[in-house]
Design an enzyme around this catalytic site. Structure first.
Site, PDB file in Angstrom:
ATOM      1  N   GLU A 222       1.915  -9.294   6.900  1.00 52.02           N
ATOM      2  CA  GLU A 222       2.878  -9.062   7.987  1.00 52.02           C
ATOM      3  C   GLU A 222       2.666 -10.053   9.118  1.00 52.02           C
ATOM      4  O   GLU A 222       3.031  -9.797  10.262  1.00 52.02           O
ATOM      5  CB  GLU A 222       2.746  -7.618   8.492  1.00 52.02           C
TER       6      GLU A 222
ATOM      7  N   HIS B 116      -3.476  -5.747   2.750  1.00 49.95           N
ATOM      8  CA  HIS B 116      -2.536  -6.747   3.282  1.00 49.95           C
ATOM      9  C   HIS B 116      -3.160  -8.117   3.526  1.00 49.95           C
ATOM     10  O   HIS B 116      -2.493  -9.031   4.000  1.00 49.95           O
ATOM     11  CB  HIS B 116      -1.923  -6.254   4.598  1.00 49.95           C
TER      12      HIS B 116
ATOM     13  N   GLU C 117      -3.426   5.814  11.988  1.00 50.77           N
ATOM     14  CA  GLU C 117      -2.528   6.167  10.869  1.00 50.77           C
ATOM     15  C   GLU C 117      -3.322   6.236   9.570  1.00 50.77           C
ATOM     16  O   GLU C 117      -4.225   5.405   9.363  1.00 50.77           O
ATOM     17  CB  GLU C 117      -1.453   5.073  10.796  1.00 50.77           C
TER      18      GLU C 117
ATOM     19  N   LYS D  57       9.687   5.770   6.839  1.00 51.35           N
ATOM     20  CA  LYS D  57      10.099   4.558   6.117  1.00 51.35           C
ATOM     21  C   LYS D  57      11.211   4.978   5.157  1.00 51.35           C
ATOM     22  O   LYS D  57      10.935   5.682   4.161  1.00 51.35           O
ATOM     23  CB  LYS D  57       8.928   4.009   5.299  1.00 51.35           C
TER      24      LYS D  57
ATOM     25  N   LYS E  86       7.595   0.277  14.261  1.00 53.68           N
ATOM     26  CA  LYS E  86       6.475  -0.502  13.753  1.00 53.68           C
ATOM     27  C   LYS E  86       7.063  -1.677  12.978  1.00 53.68           C
ATOM     28  O   LYS E  86       7.754  -1.473  11.971  1.00 53.68           O
ATOM     29  CB  LYS E  86       5.659   0.434  12.843  1.00 53.68           C
TER      30      LYS E  86
ATOM     31  N   ASP F 247       1.336   8.683   6.928  1.00 57.88           N
ATOM     32  CA  ASP F 247       2.251   7.711   6.290  1.00 57.88           C
ATOM     33  C   ASP F 247       2.218   7.971   4.780  1.00 57.88           C
ATOM     34  O   ASP F 247       3.065   8.692   4.251  1.00 57.88           O
ATOM     35  CB  ASP F 247       1.829   6.280   6.654  1.00 57.88           C
TER      36      ASP F 247
ATOM     37  N   HIS G  19       8.872  -0.568   9.272  1.00 55.92           N
ATOM     38  CA  HIS G  19       9.146  -1.571   8.232  1.00 55.92           C
ATOM     39  C   HIS G  19       8.187  -1.376   7.047  1.00 55.92           C
ATOM     40  O   HIS G  19       7.368  -0.446   7.060  1.00 55.92           O
ATOM     41  CB  HIS G  19       8.949  -2.969   8.843  1.00 55.92           C
ATOM     42  N   ARG G  20       8.222  -2.284   6.065  1.00 50.88           N
ATOM     43  CA  ARG G  20       7.255  -2.337   4.968  1.00 50.88           C
ATOM     44  C   ARG G  20       6.563  -3.700   4.987  1.00 50.88           C
ATOM     45  O   ARG G  20       7.034  -4.638   5.629  1.00 50.88           O
ATOM     46  CB  ARG G  20       7.927  -2.144   3.593  1.00 50.88           C
ATOM     47  N   SER G  21       5.489  -3.805   4.211  1.00 53.21           N
ATOM     48  CA  SER G  21       4.789  -5.101   4.191  1.00 53.21           C
ATOM     49  C   SER G  21       5.661  -6.196   3.572  1.00 53.21           C
ATOM     50  O   SER G  21       5.669  -7.334   4.035  1.00 53.21           O
ATOM     51  CB  SER G  21       3.458  -4.983   3.451  1.00 53.21           C
TER      52      SER G  21
ATOM     53  N   ASP H 248      -3.690   1.232  11.627  1.00 50.79           N
ATOM     54  CA  ASP H 248      -3.287   1.848  10.361  1.00 50.79           C
ATOM     55  C   ASP H 248      -4.434   1.598   9.395  1.00 50.79           C
ATOM     56  O   ASP H 248      -4.625   0.478   8.909  1.00 50.79           O
ATOM     57  CB  ASP H 248      -1.981   1.250   9.823  1.00 50.79           C
TER      58      ASP H 248
ATOM     59  N   SER I 157       0.869  -1.183   0.000  1.00 48.39           N
ATOM     60  CA  SER I 157       0.000   0.000   0.000  1.00 48.39           C
ATOM     61  C   SER I 157       0.906   1.235   0.000  1.00 48.39           C
ATOM     62  O   SER I 157       1.222   1.793   1.042  1.00 48.39           O
ATOM     63  CB  SER I 157      -0.919  -0.014   1.231  1.00 48.39           C
TER      64      SER I 157
ATOM     65  N   GLN J 269      -6.347  -1.744   7.502  1.00 43.34           N
ATOM     66  CA  GLN J 269      -5.205  -2.591   7.128  1.00 43.34           C
ATOM     67  C   GLN J 269      -4.518  -3.242   8.339  1.00 43.34           C
ATOM     68  O   GLN J 269      -4.117  -4.396   8.272  1.00 43.34           O
ATOM     69  CB  GLN J 269      -4.207  -1.717   6.365  1.00 43.34           C
ATOM     70  N   GLU J 270      -4.362  -2.484   9.427  1.00 45.39           N
ATOM     71  CA  GLU J 270      -3.566  -3.008  10.546  1.00 45.39           C
ATOM     72  C   GLU J 270      -4.190  -2.657  11.898  1.00 45.39           C
ATOM     73  O   GLU J 270      -4.535  -1.504  12.141  1.00 45.39           O
ATOM     74  CB  GLU J 270      -2.147  -2.416  10.504  1.00 45.39           C
TER      75      GLU J 270
HETATM   76  C1  PEP Z   1       2.039   0.680   6.058  1.00 44.42           C
HETATM   77  O1  PEP Z   1       1.133   1.064   5.321  1.00 44.42           O
HETATM   78  O2  PEP Z   1       2.326   1.340   7.066  1.00 44.42           O
HETATM   79  C2  PEP Z   1       2.796  -0.536   5.741  1.00 44.42           C
HETATM   80  C3  PEP Z   1       3.758  -0.996   6.535  1.00 44.42           C
HETATM   81  O3  PEP Z   1       2.436  -1.200   4.616  1.00 44.42           O
HETATM   82  P1  PEP Z   1       3.139  -1.039   3.202  1.00 44.42           P
HETATM   83  O4  PEP Z   1       4.567  -1.442   3.366  1.00 44.42           O
HETATM   84  O5  PEP Z   1       2.345  -1.986   2.313  1.00 44.42           O
HETATM   85  O6  PEP Z   1       3.012   0.400   2.808  1.00 44.42           O
HETATM   86 MG    MG Z   2       0.727   2.878   6.844  1.00 42.62          MG
END
Ligand code: PEP
Ligand code: MG
Length: 398
Positions: free
Chosen positions: A198, A146, A275, A326, A377, A301, A354-356, A233, A40, A154-155
């Site tokens: 994740e 995700h 988020e 990120k 995170k 983000d 981190h990233r997904s 998130d 995302s 998403q989270e």
């Molecule tokens: C996020 O959106 O914060 C995330 C970790 O996902 P993605 O790496 O897919 O952006």
């Molecule tokens: Mg995010």
């Protein structure tokens, strides 16, 4: 420290997607870094190039950099940025530039005989307060882009405030993750639970609020109210049609969505952070929600994409009081550090993330310590994400 050679490898991230590992050779040895990828993604992120182009970029950088010396990470990054020459890193690739930028940071830490976090501290955050340690943001339930759970958010994250040591905090996150798994196994009468990108549980729960309720039950049952809270998130760009938000089976405008969030905060005393509650261009949506949150966090983000200038703009518009960092959204270590510095100067809370799609590279943990970030995170405490949880334990012991 003279750069003797540069290499690049095609490797695969935790989602099986192609990514890069970059390598720098100096007289001190070989220094590597691999770059995660997001699913995302914000539209303003640095451009990642495919491996065929990454190889060409690496060949060009090799010609430019071999035999040269750089006296700081910033000076090295400047050479990368000058070579690329674009605003969005689309010529050489943000993924390639970040890989070399991190590998160089490691080489320089080795040359100076200090750990990576301390090198970054000295070069970028000399005034950071080392007594501050980040809360863990552990993503335990997944929806949105995700997962196939049908949830729009998403989270759903468990936030663990730092205690005496991270080994205990990680053990606590693992324990809650497992216990939640047991609850879900009973609820769905299934031994095997589907997981998202994740490793958070990805189940078709009743509605977007139910995962919050389940996390609350875990927190209350263990009397963890002082130690733990809940963060979301939403990644709202994923359900924004361009005109409206498709949320919980309804079609909502920003004002109506804002009301839903207010209701969530009222219903859950543990909910502390949200988020990307609105789409990445819906600044007015963010501005509507922030004043309703008081001390709670409204986090940018996709909205801010680790870009110091954009962070400044969004803080000035009073759209956020916290920000995700990120490094691969911006493409060099120096610029990610500048984004952190900007956020700190603006008194925003900072979460290094981190990233997904992840690799085994745990650079973000050193970045979090160097900058005295407020949060890290790092996904669910399981599988490949464990590398980062373990690095957290180590880096904060150094
Ligand atoms: C996020 O959106 O914060 C995330 C970790 O996902 P993605 O790496 O897919 O952006
Ligand atoms: Mg995010």
């Amino acid at each position: 420290m003279i750069i003797k050679d540069l290499s690049i490898w095609k490797i695969f991230d935790s989602r099986g997607e192609e990514t890069v590992e970059c390598e720098i050779l100096t007289e001190k040895g070989v220094f590597r870094a691999s770059v995660p990828s997001g699913k995302s993604k914000g539209k303003r992120e640095a451009v990642s190039v495919d491996f065929a182009r990454a190889k060409k970029s690496a060949a060009e950088l090799k010609k430019l950099l071999v035999g040269r010396e750089f006296s700081s990470v910033r000076e090295f990054d400047k050479a990368l940025l000058d070579a690329d020459g674009t605003d969005d890193k689309s010529r050489l690739g943000g993924n390639v530039l970040l890989g070399y930028s991190i590998a160089f940071s490691r080489a320089r830490a080795s040359e100076r005989d200090v750990s990576l976090w301390l090198l970054l501290r000295r070069e970028f955050f000399p005034n950071a307060d080392d007594s501050r340690r980040p809360s863990i943001f552990a993503n335990l339930m997944n929806g949105g882009a995700h997962a196939d759970s049908g949830l729009d958010i998403q989270e759903y994250m468990l936030v663990v405030r730092p205690g005496k040591n991270y080994a205990d905090d990680v053990a606590l996150a693992v324990d809650v993750y497992r216990s939640l798994g047991n609850t879900l196994r009973k609820k769905f009468k299934s031994k095997v639970l589907p997981l998202g990108d994740e490793s958070g549980y990805a189940l078709p729960l009743k509605d977007n609020f139910e995962p919050i309720k389940l996390l609350e039950n875990e927190i209350s049952a263990r009397k963890l109210g002082k130690k733990c809270s809940i963060a979301l998130d939403v990644a709202a760009s994923s359900f924004f049609t361009g005109k409206a938000y498709k949320f919980g089976g309804e079609t909502l405008n920003a004002k109506e969505l804002c009301k839903r969030y207010e209701d969530y905060f009222k219903r859950s005393k543990y909910l502390c952070s949200i988020e990307d509650p609105f789409a990445e261009d819906d600044v007015d949506g963010f501005r509507m929600l922030l004043p309703k949150l008081g001390e709670k966090w409204a986090v940018g983000d996709d909205l801010t994409t680790t870009d110091a200038k954009r962070i400044r703009e969004m803080a000035a518009k009073r759209a956020i009081n916290a920000v995700i960092i990120k490094p691969n959204q911006i493409g060099t270590v120096s610029e990610a550090c500048d984004a952190l510095t900007e956020a700190k100067n603006l008194k925003l809370h900072t979460i290094v993330s981190h990233r997904s799609g992840e690799t085994e590279d745990a650079f973000i943990i050193s970045l979090a310590r160097a900058s005295s970030a407020d949060g890290v995170k790092i996904g669910a405490p399981a599988h490949e994400r464990m590398v980062k949880f373990n690095e957290l334990i180590r880096v904060y012991e150094e």
